[in-house]
Design an enzyme around this catalytic site. Structure first.
Site, mmCIF file in Angstrom:
data_model
loop_
_atom_site.group_PDB
_atom_site.id
_atom_site.type_symbol
_atom_site.label_atom_id
_atom_site.label_comp_id
_atom_site.label_asym_id
_atom_site.label_seq_id
_atom_site.Cartn_x
_atom_site.Cartn_y
_atom_site.Cartn_z
ATOM 1 N N ASP A 1 1.413 2.653 3.535
ATOM 2 C CA ASP A 1 0.558 3.827 3.354
ATOM 3 C C ASP A 1 1.391 5.101 3.359
ATOM 4 O O ASP A 1 0.960 6.137 3.877
ATOM 5 C CB ASP A 1 -0.561 3.902 4.411
ATOM 6 C CG ASP A 1 -1.611 4.964 4.055
ATOM 7 O OD1 ASP A 1 -1.689 5.344 2.873
ATOM 8 O OD2 ASP A 1 -2.328 5.415 4.962
ATOM 9 N N ASN B 1 -5.449 7.117 -6.069
ATOM 10 C CA ASN B 1 -6.196 8.337 -5.728
ATOM 11 C C ASN B 1 -5.484 9.600 -6.209
ATOM 12 O O ASN B 1 -5.194 10.503 -5.444
ATOM 13 C CB ASN B 1 -6.513 8.404 -4.219
ATOM 14 C CG ASN B 1 -5.278 8.441 -3.342
ATOM 15 O OD1 ASN B 1 -4.225 7.950 -3.719
ATOM 16 N ND2 ASN B 1 -5.404 9.034 -2.154
ATOM 17 N N LYS C 1 -9.481 -0.526 -5.680
ATOM 18 C CA LYS C 1 -9.493 0.152 -4.392
ATOM 19 C C LYS C 1 -10.838 0.808 -4.130
ATOM 20 O O LYS C 1 -11.340 1.572 -4.968
ATOM 21 C CB LYS C 1 -8.383 1.219 -4.375
ATOM 22 C CG LYS C 1 -8.262 2.001 -3.072
ATOM 23 C CD LYS C 1 -7.814 1.110 -1.927
ATOM 24 C CE LYS C 1 -7.913 1.828 -0.586
ATOM 25 N NZ LYS C 1 -6.756 2.634 -0.255
ATOM 26 N N LEU D 1 -5.072 9.385 7.937
ATOM 27 C CA LEU D 1 -6.351 8.691 8.069
ATOM 28 C C LEU D 1 -6.183 7.229 7.686
ATOM 29 O O LEU D 1 -5.458 6.946 6.727
ATOM 30 C CB LEU D 1 -7.408 9.359 7.180
ATOM 31 C CG LEU D 1 -7.858 10.734 7.689
ATOM 32 C CD1 LEU D 1 -8.685 11.455 6.631
ATOM 33 C CD2 LEU D 1 -8.640 10.601 8.988
ATOM 34 N N HIS E 1 2.630 14.571 1.294
ATOM 35 C CA HIS E 1 2.030 15.863 0.936
ATOM 36 C C HIS E 1 3.123 16.891 1.158
ATOM 37 O O HIS E 1 3.911 16.768 2.091
ATOM 38 C CB HIS E 1 0.841 16.193 1.850
ATOM 39 C CG HIS E 1 -0.326 15.277 1.677
ATOM 40 N ND1 HIS E 1 -1.290 15.461 0.705
ATOM 41 C CD2 HIS E 1 -0.690 14.166 2.335
ATOM 42 C CE1 HIS E 1 -2.197 14.500 0.786
ATOM 43 N NE2 HIS E 1 -1.856 13.694 1.765
ATOM 44 N N HIS F 1 -4.446 -0.453 6.032
ATOM 45 C CA HIS F 1 -3.969 0.393 7.142
ATOM 46 C C HIS F 1 -4.859 0.316 8.384
ATOM 47 O O HIS F 1 -5.430 1.303 8.809
ATOM 48 C CB HIS F 1 -3.761 1.843 6.692
ATOM 49 C CG HIS F 1 -4.869 2.499 5.907
ATOM 50 N ND1 HIS F 1 -6.199 2.372 6.211
ATOM 51 C CD2 HIS F 1 -4.817 3.316 4.829
ATOM 52 C CE1 HIS F 1 -6.910 3.067 5.355
ATOM 53 N NE2 HIS F 1 -6.101 3.645 4.506
ATOM 54 N N HIS G 1 -10.393 1.185 2.040
ATOM 55 C CA HIS G 1 -10.211 2.184 3.100
ATOM 56 C C HIS G 1 -11.443 2.052 3.988
ATOM 57 O O HIS G 1 -12.525 2.507 3.618
ATOM 58 C CB HIS G 1 -10.072 3.596 2.525
ATOM 59 C CG HIS G 1 -9.884 4.628 3.602
ATOM 60 N ND1 HIS G 1 -8.684 5.271 3.832
ATOM 61 C CD2 HIS G 1 -10.734 5.082 4.554
ATOM 62 C CE1 HIS G 1 -8.819 6.084 4.879
ATOM 63 N NE2 HIS G 1 -10.060 5.992 5.328
ATOM 64 N N HIS H 1 1.390 5.432 -1.819
ATOM 65 C CA HIS H 1 0.985 6.540 -2.690
ATOM 66 C C HIS H 1 2.236 7.114 -3.343
ATOM 67 O O HIS H 1 3.086 7.671 -2.647
ATOM 68 C CB HIS H 1 0.279 7.635 -1.884
ATOM 69 C CG HIS H 1 -0.946 7.126 -1.184
ATOM 70 N ND1 HIS H 1 -2.199 7.172 -1.748
ATOM 71 C CD2 HIS H 1 -1.101 6.524 0.018
ATOM 72 C CE1 HIS H 1 -3.076 6.631 -0.919
ATOM 73 N NE2 HIS H 1 -2.435 6.222 0.163
ATOM 74 N N LEU H 2 2.321 6.966 -4.667
ATOM 75 C CA LEU H 2 3.492 7.501 -5.377
ATOM 76 C C LEU H 2 3.189 8.845 -6.031
ATOM 77 O O LEU H 2 4.101 9.493 -6.529
ATOM 78 C CB LEU H 2 3.995 6.498 -6.414
ATOM 79 C CG LEU H 2 4.533 5.167 -5.853
ATOM 80 C CD1 LEU H 2 5.030 4.266 -6.989
ATOM 81 C CD2 LEU H 2 5.643 5.393 -4.832
ATOM 82 N N ARG H 3 1.904 9.245 -6.059
ATOM 83 C CA ARG H 3 1.505 10.557 -6.619
ATOM 84 C C ARG H 3 1.894 10.668 -8.092
ATOM 85 O O ARG H 3 2.058 9.688 -8.774
ATOM 86 C CB ARG H 3 2.107 11.717 -5.791
ATOM 87 C CG ARG H 3 1.943 11.598 -4.279
ATOM 88 C CD ARG H 3 0.498 11.528 -3.827
ATOM 89 N NE ARG H 3 0.378 11.775 -2.380
ATOM 90 C CZ ARG H 3 -0.625 11.362 -1.630
ATOM 91 N NH1 ARG H 3 -1.617 10.661 -2.150
ATOM 92 N NH2 ARG H 3 -0.663 11.653 -0.341
ATOM 93 N N HIS I 1 0.864 -1.202 0.000
ATOM 94 C CA HIS I 1 0.000 0.000 0.000
ATOM 95 C C HIS I 1 0.897 1.247 0.000
ATOM 96 O O HIS I 1 1.480 1.591 1.021
ATOM 97 C CB HIS I 1 -0.891 0.007 1.242
ATOM 98 C CG HIS I 1 -1.832 1.181 1.310
ATOM 99 N ND1 HIS I 1 -3.160 1.050 1.669
ATOM 100 C CD2 HIS I 1 -1.660 2.509 1.077
ATOM 101 C CE1 HIS I 1 -3.756 2.229 1.657
ATOM 102 N NE2 HIS I 1 -2.853 3.141 1.295
HETATM 103 C C1 NCD Z 1 -3.789 9.032 2.014
HETATM 104 C C2 NCD Z 1 -3.387 10.052 0.956
HETATM 105 O O1 NCD Z 1 -2.852 11.107 1.306
HETATM 106 O O2 NCD Z 1 -3.560 9.784 -0.231
HETATM 107 N N1 NCD Z 1 -3.801 9.691 3.287
HETATM 108 C C3 NCD Z 1 -3.775 9.108 4.515
HETATM 109 O O3 NCD Z 1 -3.894 9.821 5.506
HETATM 110 N N2 NCD Z 1 -3.604 7.812 4.657
HETATM 111 C C4 NCD Z 1 -5.091 8.408 1.648
HETATM 112 C C5 NCD Z 1 -5.395 7.133 2.379
HETATM 113 O O4 NCD Z 1 -4.621 6.171 2.304
HETATM 114 O O5 NCD Z 1 -6.424 7.059 3.055
HETATM 115 ZN ZN ZN Z 2 -3.237 5.107 1.634
HETATM 116 ZN ZN ZN Z 3 -6.818 5.023 3.112
#
Ligand code: NCD
Ligand code: ZN
Ligand code: ZN
Length: 354
Positions: free
Chosen positions: A253, A41, A105, A225, A257, A180, A142, A15-17, A13
């Site tokens: 996760d 996302n 997802k 989150l 940001h 998560h 999620h 996030h690579l953006r 899990h």
């Molecule tokens: C994640 C995100 O920033 O994309 N943020 C987080 O707090 N975990 C989204 C997610 O995994 O719920």
């Molecule tokens: Zn996530």
């Molecule tokens: Zn999530």
């Protein structure tokens, strides 16, 4: 020097953006992990096989730009599609068959970062769930309700009771990963559930409880989150992760940001842990006297659940103290810079991944 050699791990899990942020963060994940389940996302979200294919190409291009072919060819991004109420199940099935998509997802609309396009009415995705169940494609969830009258610390437990348990009862063959997890309720539910139900556990939920977010003032770098819960929940997560139970596996996760977006009047949820992910997990497993179980959690349980081969290479962790930088700076080479605060910023961890 003490060392620990384990089979090369995967991150189930992350996030690579995209854009400059992708360029800044993808190398950290590719250095530690052989594969990663890449969250969809983005803005706009990845909802088709075609979009996942081009996103995968951008990830590989970012890795080539940062570390050449060696970095890019040593890492496999496993792509996911973002479930909407209007998504095309036939396209998901094609993407899965072609090896472009690994999983789907589910974001309840409004539950987390970039989830507005997610699902409002679970009844509206029945056709998709029937398809996933039939073809054996995992559904990643999620797991939080979004009702404003439900206390934020209860949203995971209420989701399990009101949404997840009925969903599994309707689709008993569906492969589900509750992502998560943050509560003892989730640990108990997954542990006592069927073999086709598993969960990922992040490093930060193993390290911090909700007090950390308010220690000496508001700490936006520790806001994510689902939000961290009481100490009893953290202890349940540590017990689950280090238990050797194959239903629990590594998913960072890592959710970067930019610093200004976290440290603002309405700060974004997400903790950026990719640069120190394995070090962070190793610290927990050592403290729990379970270093001999790190390999299974990080490198075996995930692929077995997903039905993928185990990695063949190894990684050696060294018991050498490392101080985590307070800030990290990424640059996309075109002049766009991003500033990030990593998890464990300014702390010293006992393990190093060379
Ligand atoms: C994640 C995100 O920033 O994309 N943020 C987080 O707090 N975990 C989204 C997610 O995994 O719920
Ligand atoms: Zn996530
Ligand atoms: Zn999530």
């Amino acid at each position: 020097m003490r060392t620990l050699t384990i089979r090369r791990p995967d991150d189930w899990h992350v996030h690579l953006r995209d854009g400059a942020m992708l360029q800044a963060v993808a190398p950290a994940t590719a250095r530690q992990f052989a594969r990663a389940i890449v969250m969809p996302n983005l803005r706009p979200p990845i909802t088709t096989t075609a979009a996942a294919r081009t996103y995968r190409e951008r990830i590989q291009a970012a890795l080539r730009a940062a570390g050449g072919d060696a970095l890019a060819s040593g890492f496999t991004p496993l792509m996911t599609a973002y479930l909407t109420e209007t998504i095309d199940p036939a396209d998901l099935e094609r993407g899965f068959d072609e090896g472009v998509l690994t999983a789907v997802k589910l974001y309840p609309a409004g539950a987390t970062t970039n989830s507005d396009a997610g699902v409002r009415d679970i009844g509206a995705i029945t056709r998709v769930l029937v398809t996933l169940e039939r073809i054996g494609m995992p559904l990643l969830i999620h797991g939080e309700v979004t009702d404003s009258d439900i206390d934020i610390f209860d949203r995971e437990a209420v989701f399990i009771e009101r949404v997840l348990a009925p969903l599994l009862a309707r689709h008993p063959g569906l492969k589900v990963v509750l992502e998560h997890i943050t509560t003892s309720d989730a640990v108990d539910f997954v542990r006592s559930g069927p073999a086709n139900l598993a969960a990922t556990i992040t490093p930060h939920h193993l390290h911090i409880n909700r007090n950390a977010i308010f220690a000496g003032g508001l700490r936006p770098d520790l806001y994510c989150l689902p939000v961290a819960k009481r100490e009893l929940h953290r202890l349940a997560l540590r017990a689950a992760a280090t238990s050797g139970n194959p239903k629990f596996f590594l998913g960072t996760d890592s959710a970067p940001h930019e610093r200004h977006a976290k440290e603002s009047a309405c700060g974004c949820a997400g903790i950026y842990n990719a640069p120190v992910a394995l070090e962070s997990y190793a610290t927990v497993f050592e403290a729990e006297n379970a270093l001999d179980r790190l390999e299974a959690f990080a490198s075996e349980h995930g692929p077995r659940f997903y039905g993928l081969p185990l990695n063949t290479g190894t990684v050696t962790l060294e018991r050498v103290p490392v101080t985590v930088p307070a800030r990290l700076h990424g640059n996309d080479g075109a002049g766009e810079a991003v500033e990030l605060v990593p998890f464990h910023a300014g702390e010293t961890l006992a393990w190093r991944v060379p």
